[in-house]
Design a protein around this motif. Structure first.
Motif, PDB file in Angstrom:
ATOM      1  N   VAL A   1       0.813  -1.165  -0.135  1.00 11.04           N
ATOM      2  CA  VAL A   1      -0.040   0.054  -0.030  1.00 11.04           C
ATOM      3  C   VAL A   1       0.827   1.304  -0.180  1.00 11.04           C
ATOM      4  CG1 VAL A   1      -1.787   1.281   1.286  1.00 11.04           C
ATOM      5  CG2 VAL A   1      -1.796  -1.047   1.080  1.00 11.04           C
ATOM      6  N   ARG A   2       1.806   1.290   0.851  1.00 13.16           N
ATOM      7  CA  ARG A   2       2.898   2.415   0.849  1.00 13.16           C
ATOM      8  C   ARG A   2       3.526   2.623  -0.511  1.00 13.16           C
ATOM      9  NH1 ARG A   2       4.743   0.824   6.280  1.00 13.16           N
ATOM     10  NH2 ARG A   2       6.597  -0.337   5.009  1.00 13.16           N
ATOM     11  N   SER A   3       3.725   1.612  -1.164  1.00 15.17           N
ATOM     12  CA  SER A   3       4.335   1.747  -2.335  1.00 15.17           C
ATOM     13  C   SER A   3       3.586   2.253  -3.491  1.00 15.17           C
ATOM     14  CB  SER A   3       5.077   0.346  -2.958  1.00 15.17           C
ATOM     15  OG  SER A   3       3.749  -0.374  -3.366  1.00 15.17           O
ATOM     16  N   LEU A   4       2.218   2.528  -3.177  1.00 14.66           N
ATOM     17  CA  LEU A   4       1.524   3.093  -4.164  1.00 14.66           C
ATOM     18  C   LEU A   4       1.392   4.741  -3.986  1.00 14.66           C
ATOM     19  CD1 LEU A   4      -1.880   0.908  -3.845  1.00 14.66           C
ATOM     20  CD2 LEU A   4      -0.256   0.931  -5.663  1.00 14.66           C
ATOM     21  N   VAL A   5       1.942   4.991  -2.820  1.00 16.20           N
ATOM     22  CA  VAL A   5       2.026   6.613  -2.715  1.00 16.20           C
ATOM     23  C   VAL A   5       3.377   6.857  -2.765  1.00 16.20           C
ATOM     24  CG1 VAL A   5       1.752   8.331  -0.766  1.00 16.20           C
ATOM     25  CG2 VAL A   5       0.120   6.372  -0.853  1.00 16.20           C
ATOM     26  N   ARG A   6       4.554   6.254  -2.228  1.00 16.50           N
ATOM     27  CA  ARG A   6       5.938   6.518  -2.188  1.00 16.50           C
ATOM     28  C   ARG A   6       6.715   5.498  -2.538  1.00 16.50           C
ATOM     29  NH1 ARG A   6       8.714   9.217   2.714  1.00 16.50           N
ATOM     30  NH2 ARG A   6       7.388  10.665   2.182  1.00 16.50           N
ATOM     31  N   ARG A   7       7.267   5.367  -3.995  1.00 16.60           N
ATOM     32  CA  ARG A   7       7.824   4.194  -4.640  1.00 16.60           C
ATOM     33  C   ARG A   7       9.354   4.411  -4.392  1.00 16.60           C
ATOM     34  NH1 ARG A   7       5.877   2.206 -10.186  1.00 16.60           N
ATOM     35  NH2 ARG A   7       4.002   1.546  -8.786  1.00 16.60           N
ATOM     36  N   ARG A   8       9.946   3.390  -3.736  1.00 21.64           N
ATOM     37  CA  ARG A   8      11.390   3.660  -3.715  1.00 21.64           C
ATOM     38  C   ARG A   8      12.120   2.786  -4.930  1.00 21.64           C
ATOM     39  NH1 ARG A   8      13.537   1.286   1.896  1.00 21.64           N
ATOM     40  NH2 ARG A   8      12.505  -0.683   0.859  1.00 21.64           N
ATOM     41  N   THR A   9      13.218   3.447  -5.260  1.00 21.95           N
ATOM     42  CA  THR A   9      13.896   2.886  -6.395  1.00 21.95           C
ATOM     43  C   THR A   9      15.379   2.956  -5.857  1.00 21.95           C
ATOM     44  OG1 THR A   9      14.267   5.068  -7.675  1.00 21.95           O
ATOM     45  CG2 THR A   9      12.324   3.455  -8.047  1.00 21.95           C
ATOM     46  N   ARG A  10      16.212   2.113  -6.660  1.00 25.60           N
ATOM     47  CA  ARG A  10      17.671   2.021  -6.701  1.00 25.60           C
ATOM     48  C   ARG A  10      18.276   1.904  -8.269  1.00 25.60           C
ATOM     49  NH1 ARG A  10      20.281  -2.807  -6.426  1.00 25.60           N
ATOM     50  NH2 ARG A  10      18.431  -4.846  -6.437  1.00 25.60           N
ATOM     51  N   ASP A  11      19.397   2.328  -8.226  1.00 30.02           N
ATOM     52  CA  ASP A  11      20.111   2.317  -9.792  1.00 30.02           C
ATOM     53  C   ASP A  11      21.152   1.042  -9.475  1.00 30.02           C
ATOM     54  OD1 ASP A  11      18.987   4.565 -10.471  1.00 30.02           O
ATOM     55  OD2 ASP A  11      20.779   5.941 -10.361  1.00 30.02           O
ATOM     56  N   VAL A  12      20.861   0.400 -10.655  1.00 33.01           N
ATOM     57  CA  VAL A  12      21.634  -0.955 -10.678  1.00 33.01           C
ATOM     58  C   VAL A  12      22.535  -0.809 -12.020  1.00 33.01           C
ATOM     59  CG1 VAL A  12      21.757  -3.367 -11.454  1.00 33.01           C
ATOM     60  CG2 VAL A  12      19.938  -2.497  -9.689  1.00 33.01           C
ATOM     61  N   VAL A  13      23.837  -0.781 -11.575  1.00 34.21           N
ATOM     62  CA  VAL A  13      24.911  -0.499 -12.705  1.00 34.21           C
ATOM     63  C   VAL A  13      25.158  -1.841 -13.581  1.00 34.21           C
ATOM     64  CG1 VAL A  13      27.119   0.338 -13.521  1.00 34.21           C
ATOM     65  CG2 VAL A  13      25.788   1.563 -11.405  1.00 34.21           C
ATOM     66  N   ALA A  14      24.787  -2.003 -14.740  1.00 33.91           N
ATOM     67  CA  ALA A  14      24.916  -3.323 -15.419  1.00 33.91           C
ATOM     68  C   ALA A  14      26.476  -3.165 -16.324  1.00 33.91           C
ATOM     69  CB  ALA A  14      23.804  -3.467 -16.554  1.00 33.91           C
ATOM     70  N   VAL A  15      26.584  -1.763 -16.622  1.00 37.78           N
ATOM     71  CA  VAL A  15      27.957  -1.809 -17.438  1.00 37.78           C
ATOM     72  C   VAL A  15      28.575  -0.415 -17.048  1.00 37.78           C
ATOM     73  CG1 VAL A  15      28.958  -1.397 -19.908  1.00 37.78           C
ATOM     74  CG2 VAL A  15      27.039  -3.155 -19.513  1.00 37.78           C
ATOM     75  N   SER A  16      29.943  -0.520 -16.590  1.00 44.09           N
ATOM     76  CA  SER A  16      30.353   0.625 -16.169  1.00 44.09           C
ATOM     77  C   SER A  16      31.419   1.203 -16.893  1.00 44.09           C
ATOM     78  CB  SER A  16      30.710   0.441 -14.708  1.00 44.09           C
ATOM     79  OG  SER A  16      31.323   1.292 -14.085  1.00 44.09           O
ATOM     80  N   ASP A  17      31.372   2.507 -17.764  1.00 41.82           N
ATOM     81  CA  ASP A  17      32.510   2.994 -18.086  1.00 41.82           C
ATOM     82  C   ASP A  17      33.556   2.210 -19.063  1.00 41.82           C
ATOM     83  OD1 ASP A  17      31.579   5.324 -17.485  1.00 41.82           O
ATOM     84  OD2 ASP A  17      32.648   5.279 -15.672  1.00 41.82           O
ATOM     85  N   LEU A  18      33.062   1.041 -19.895  1.00 41.72           N
ATOM     86  CA  LEU A  18      33.533   0.155 -20.491  1.00 41.72           C
ATOM     87  C   LEU A  18      34.000   0.424 -21.820  1.00 41.72           C
ATOM     88  CD1 LEU A  18      34.318  -3.037 -20.273  1.00 41.72           C
ATOM     89  CD2 LEU A  18      32.139  -3.485 -21.700  1.00 41.72           C
ATOM     90  N   SER A  19      35.351   0.111 -22.176  1.00 41.85           N
ATOM     91  CA  SER A  19      36.142   0.762 -23.283  1.00 41.85           C
ATOM     92  C   SER A  19      36.862  -0.377 -23.763  1.00 41.85           C
ATOM     93  CB  SER A  19      36.993   1.974 -23.262  1.00 41.85           C
ATOM     94  OG  SER A  19      36.225   2.987 -22.529  1.00 41.85           O
ATOM     95  N   PHE A  20      36.657  -0.782 -25.146  1.00 41.61           N
ATOM     96  CA  PHE A  20      37.780  -1.487 -25.932  1.00 41.61           C
ATOM     97  C   PHE A  20      37.313  -1.506 -27.293  1.00 41.61           C
ATOM     98  CE2 PHE A  20      34.367  -4.456 -24.654  1.00 41.61           C
ATOM     99  CZ  PHE A  20      33.770  -5.147 -25.933  1.00 41.61           C
ATOM    100  N   GLU A  21      38.144  -2.310 -28.238  1.00 40.91           N
ATOM    101  CA  GLU A  21      37.905  -2.175 -29.729  1.00 40.91           C
ATOM    102  C   GLU A  21      38.219  -3.686 -30.184  1.00 40.91           C
ATOM    103  OE1 GLU A  21      40.829   0.541 -31.179  1.00 40.91           O
ATOM    104  OE2 GLU A  21      39.557   2.409 -30.890  1.00 40.91           O
TER     105      GLU A  21
END
Length: 335
Positions: free
Chosen positions: A29-49
């Motif tokens: 019920v609380r989540s209907l009023v105030r939804r909590r979120t978080r960030d999930v980093v799947a790929v982080s500043d990846l560099s290659f060729e």
């Protein structure tokens, strides 16, 4: 003049925002009023060729960001930030000139229509990619020969075994002769014989058409057979980029010596030569682990001192080395 890489990514990053809530009705019920979120980093500043015609093993544990990276390079996902260039195109713009030159094979995903013969799915792909009838017949003949598809073409896909279906899936993905192959676990679930056949085919396709290949696999035999270079990521970040031989030199300071003796009266006789990691007394066989810089001297002593029937010197298995890479990373994260 330096060649232009077939694939180039710079500081590629993908972050997912996911919803969170505790268990229970009140939390719902609380989540209907105030939804909590978080960030999930799947790929982080990846560099290659990846150079034209190069086959690269793209490795990491489950959840490392491998499939997410491949999906961005194939244009299926937009990155949060960073840049990517595939054959001169930005992949997530989904330009037709690029889509005609790339393909993505995912071992756990189907693209063939389940209830119709395989050849009909091939015809559908021919129409989608607007392949001329003459070009289609030529490439189909080549793929049929390389993968031994003739007995399978007129069978409904649902009647094929997993190995047969995987061969057909790969053929369908290559009918338009792509120059970039993104292969995500192409041999998963297959038996050893079929894995070997798929590996052989991928290598032959690379030689015949000069295609660039970015390969993810949990079967290290796939990587060892096809890729001289590996890129390893963990938590979406780059851990290692270089030759397989350099990976072995960097993360494995040991060699293994497999020794077979005429007799092994004393089960501890080999312990003064190195660390015994496996012992089969009845067969007179043991496996020693010795530091690389001592391999030559230990071998000389073994041959001089003991009744050797046979012995081999080997590098440790690649999957063992990969485990060591992740173990070292985990230790670093604790400090």
């Amino acid at each position: 003049m330096a060649s232009v890489p077939a694939i180039s990514i710079q500081k590629l990053r993908k972050v997912y925002t996911v919803n969170e809530r505790e268990a229970g009705l009140l939390a719902a019920v609380r989540s209907l009023v105030r939804r909590r979120t978080r960030d999930v980093v799947a790929v982080s500043d990846l560099s290659f060729e990846v150079e034209a015609g190069e086959m690269v093993g793209f490795l990491g544990p489950n959840g490392a960001g491998k499939t997410t990276t491949l999906k961005m390079l194939a244009g299926l996902l937009h990155p949060t930030s960073g840049e990517a260039n595939v054959l001169g195109h930005t992949p997530w713009k989904r330009e037709k000139d690029l889509l005609r030159q790339i393909t993505m094979v995912m071992g756990q995903r189907n693209q063939l229509v389940w209830d119709i013969p395989t050849i009909d799915s091939f015809e559908l792909n021919r129409a989608i990619y607007r392949i001329t009838p003459s070009a289609y017949r030529k490439i189909l003949d080549e793929l049929t020969d390389l993968l031994d598809l003739a007995p399978l073409l007129h069978k409904p896909v649902r009647t094929l075994s997993l190995g047969e279906r995987m061969k057909c899936e790969i053929a369908a993905a290559l009918l338009h002769k792509p120059q970039i192959l993104f292969l995500d676990e192409p041999t998963i679930g297959l038996d050893v014989v079929m894995q070997r056949r798929i590996r052989s085919f991928i290598g032959e396709y690379n030689r015949r058409f000069g295609a660039s290949v970015l390969l993810t696999s949990h079967y290290m035999a796939d990587v060892e057979a096809l890729c001289k270079r590996v890129v390893i990521i963990h938590h979406g970040a780059l851990l290692f980029d270089g030759d397989l031989s350099a990976l072995i030199d960097r993360f494995s300071p040991y060699k293994t010596i497999v020794v077979s003796l005429e007799t092994m009266d004393d089960e501890h006789v080999l312990e003064r030569y190195g660390k015994v990691i496996e012992r089969q007394i009845e067969e007179g066989r043991a496996v020693l682990q010795v530091p690389k810089d001592q391999t030559a001297s230990v071998t000389s002593r073994l041959l001089a001192d003991l009744p050797i029937r046979d012995f081999t010197i080997e590098d440790p298995a690649i999957d063992t080395i990969i485990e060591q890479v992740f173990e070292q990373e985990a230790v670093c994260e604790t400090f």
